[in-house]
Design an enzyme around this catalytic site. Structure first.
Site, PDB file in Angstrom:
ATOM      1  N   LYS A 177      17.712  -0.442 -13.041  1.00 30.76           N
ATOM      2  CA  LYS A 177      16.638   0.117 -12.210  1.00 30.76           C
ATOM      3  C   LYS A 177      17.034   0.004 -10.742  1.00 30.76           C
ATOM      4  CE  LYS A 177      11.608  -0.251 -11.545  1.00 30.76           C
ATOM      5  NZ  LYS A 177      10.362  -0.971 -11.889  1.00 30.76           N
TER       6      LYS A 177
ATOM      7  N   SER B 234       6.340   2.014 -13.430  1.00 32.27           N
ATOM      8  CA  SER B 234       7.332   2.528 -12.515  1.00 32.27           C
ATOM      9  C   SER B 234       8.745   2.626 -13.084  1.00 32.27           C
ATOM     10  CB  SER B 234       7.370   1.644 -11.268  1.00 32.27           C
ATOM     11  OG  SER B 234       7.873   0.356 -11.579  1.00 32.27           O
TER      12      SER B 234
ATOM     13  N   SER C 234       4.721  -2.041 -15.372  1.00 36.11           N
ATOM     14  CA  SER C 234       5.838  -1.127 -15.108  1.00 36.11           C
ATOM     15  C   SER C 234       6.994  -1.187 -16.100  1.00 36.11           C
ATOM     16  CB  SER C 234       6.398  -1.363 -13.700  1.00 36.11           C
ATOM     17  OG  SER C 234       5.559  -0.777 -12.746  1.00 36.11           O
TER      18      SER C 234
END
Lengths: 95, 496
Positions: free
Chosen positions: B78, B163, B187
């Site tokens: 990420k 997210s 997330s």
């Protein structure tokens, strides 16, 4: 509680985010929608409740007060939008 | 030869160890899959040269008999994790071309254990979002698509959740064997539910937050995405560590999580909180939850109805605490030390122009809410009250666990994946409601895992969430695997 136009402008300035005049109304609506949503917390009786400051019941660790890092000015400034001789270049702040 | 990207992480690990496969072959298969799937926009930066070099080094270590626990396994990262020498932006314009001169502790752990980095994955800007639509690099398309009643495919692009939307999409589409995520309010778990993948947010303090771009420091926690419960267990062992650079990382031994996968759950007490039955919840989610209860009961668990009375206050309290912490954390983006600078007439002008231009709309909104609730005169009414509510939320769980509950079973999300643009319109609160089932876990600092439970009538994955006692992630893997065995695994048909 809800915010008026002047509060939106004041908060934007506190947050150091420039808000154009024509954006204020939209932002005011959005902020008030969020504040309206969180308003339901006022239903709860929280008297005598301690605020939660740490989810894990462990005392804050402290390290020895010794230098463990440093002497890397190039690394520190390498991502600056403007740097000179290992210094950050900023707009003039004192006359 | 079969498609190498179809192997689970555990299968690939065993094949590498048995020298039936090389890290280079596996990495090349993933690099090719990434190239074919660029339309999904899951990766914001591909690092094929680095990946091949790391794979070659892995092959050398395997040959020398020095393989680590993740040797040769290709991972996506990420873009919130700082990676030394590799651009890290948190998918925000304000970080521009930031290239960290250091590596986050979690990714350093992965590389030390032999993993291979494929590239950086898309996410909502500064992890603020539930659909990956706030990313400066654009939306990610979910590899899953809706099926019409006649069985034909509806091509409407769907969000992968957020997210960590790049992470969930990439793992589901087999563009990496596992991925890193972060979870502040859901997330990891919400995107896992939207893509039919497994995602775990460990207990607060289990993984070091050092080198991960901060959003809300008392809530943020790192965790893995994987295709199976076992794979997630293998990854978490490498993620977790005590770290002198994060004083909130906890000095507890890291268990061998994989050993708990497959263990009987006979006699385990599973709590079913009645407050998670919300108005307007689709019948399919209600029935999946009931199905989950039946699966666990059939495996010998004791099912117990419990009450977590402050559940409905978790989300409003979160939308005070998280923006407050964000407004403080994001004060560092000032146009001076790194990233974007928009020059103004004086220093304040420079700050204001830089931040107005560098932050996207959602991030600006949250910083302003946070600034407001922390400002003089409002601090007690908002921030302190929210922190008190947080005590009540945590107490609800403490009471349930003290009464003997080993884990709590809930739905993961109030819906399956929605369409791109469907919820990003006028009212920000509509998007926030996605995290209604996941956010309590962050507020209480507990571990939570989402496991795919089935498909809805539109053919989209739905997840079940397990919530555990602090630092008892092993129970989640143990119970999660029972659900996985009963539900099966879900893979989207490749259309890209």
């Amino acid at each position: 509680m809800s915010v008026d136009r002047s509060t939106v402008v004041r908060v934007a300035h506190l947050a150091r985010i420039r808000v154009a005049e024509e954006e204020v109304d939209k932002l005011q609506g959005e902020l008030n929608s969020i504040l309206g949503f969180v308003e339901q917390l006022s239903e709860l009786d929280v008297s005598g409740v301690e605020p939660l400051t740490s989810v894990v019941p462990i005392a804050m660790k402290k390290r020895a007060d010794v230098v463990t890092d440093g002497a890397i000015p190039k690394k520190v400034t390498q991502n600056a939008p403007q740097a000179e001789d290992d210094f950050f270049v900023v707009p003039k702040v004192v006359e | 030869m079969t498609d190498l990207t179809a192997l689970t992480l555990a299968e690939a690990r065993d094949a590498l160890k048995a020298k039936r496969l090389t890290a280079t072959e596996l990495t090349d298969a993933y690099l090719a899959a990434m190239e074919r799937a660029r339309v999904l926009n899951a990766f914001v930066l591909e690092t094929p040269e680095k990946a091949r070099a790391m794979a070659a080094a892995s092959d050398a270590r395997i040959a020398a008999g020095e393989a680590g626990p993740l040797e040769g396994l290709p991972i996506g990262v990420k873009d919130l994790y700082c990676t030394e020498g590799v651009r890290t932006t948190a998918c925000s314009r304000i970080l521009g071309n930031f290239v960290p001169p250091y590596e986050s502790t979690v990714t350093a752990n992965l590389w030390a254990d032999g993993a291979v980095m494929l590239g950086k994955l898309n996410n909502d800007e500064f992890a603020m979002g539930s659909s990956n639509e706030t990313s400066a690099f654009g939306t990610v398309t979910n590899p899953w698509r809706r099926r019409n009643p006649d069985g034909s495919i509806d091509p409407t692009p769907l969000v992968p959740g957020g997210s960590s939307g790049g992470s969930s999409a990439a793992v589901a589409a087999r563009l990496c064997i596992g991925a890193t995520g972060t979870d502040t309010g859901g997330s990891i778990r919400q995107p896992a539910a939207f893509t039919g993948t497994v995602g775990i947010k460990p207990t607060y303090g289990r993984c070091s937050r050092w080198g991960i771009v901060a959003f809300a420091s008392s809530l943020d926690q790192a965790g893995p995405f994987a295709r199976t419960v076992r794979d997630a267990a293998i990854l978490l062992k490498s993620f977790a560590s005590v770290d002198p650079k994060d004083t909130t990382s906890v000095d507890l031994p890291v268990p061998d999580y994989e050993a708990s996968v497959g263990r009987s759950i006979k006699g385990k007490v599973i709590g079913i909180p009645k407050e998670y039955r919300v108005d307007g919840m689709p019948a399919e989610i209600e029935s999946l939850w009931a199905q989950g209860i039946e699966w666990l009961k059939a495996a010998g668990a004791e099912i117990r109805e419990i009450s977590l009375p402050h559940t409905k206050y978790a989300l409003p309290a979160y939308y005070i605490v998280a923006p407050a912490e964000a407004s403080s954390n994001l004060a560092r983006y000032d146009g001076i030390r790194y990233g974007l600078r928009v020059p103004g007439d004086d220093i304040t002008d420079t700050y204001e122009l830089t931040r107005a231009s560098g932050f996207g709309a959602e991030v600006r909104r949250r910083i302003m809410i946070g600034t407001y609730v922390l400002s003089a005169g409002y601090y007690d009414a908002y921030y302190v009250r929210a922190q008190k509510v947080r005590t009540l939320i945590k107490r609800d769980f403490d009471i349930a666990f003290a009464a003997g509950v080993d884990a709590v079973l809930t739905p993961a999300t109030p819906s399956s994946a929605f369409g791109i643009g469907e919820k990003s319109g006028g009212d920000p609160v509509e998007m926030y409601l996605n995290d209604i089932f996941t956010v309590t876990v962050n507020m209480a600092g507990l571990p939570g895992m989402v496991v795919p439970g089935g498909l809805d009538a539109k053919g989209l994955p739905l997840g079940l969430q397990l919530i555990g006692r602090p630092f008892e992630e092993e129970t989640l893997f143990q119970v999660g695997e029972v659900i996985e065995q009963a539900a099966g695994r879900f893979t989207p048909e490749a259309w890209w």
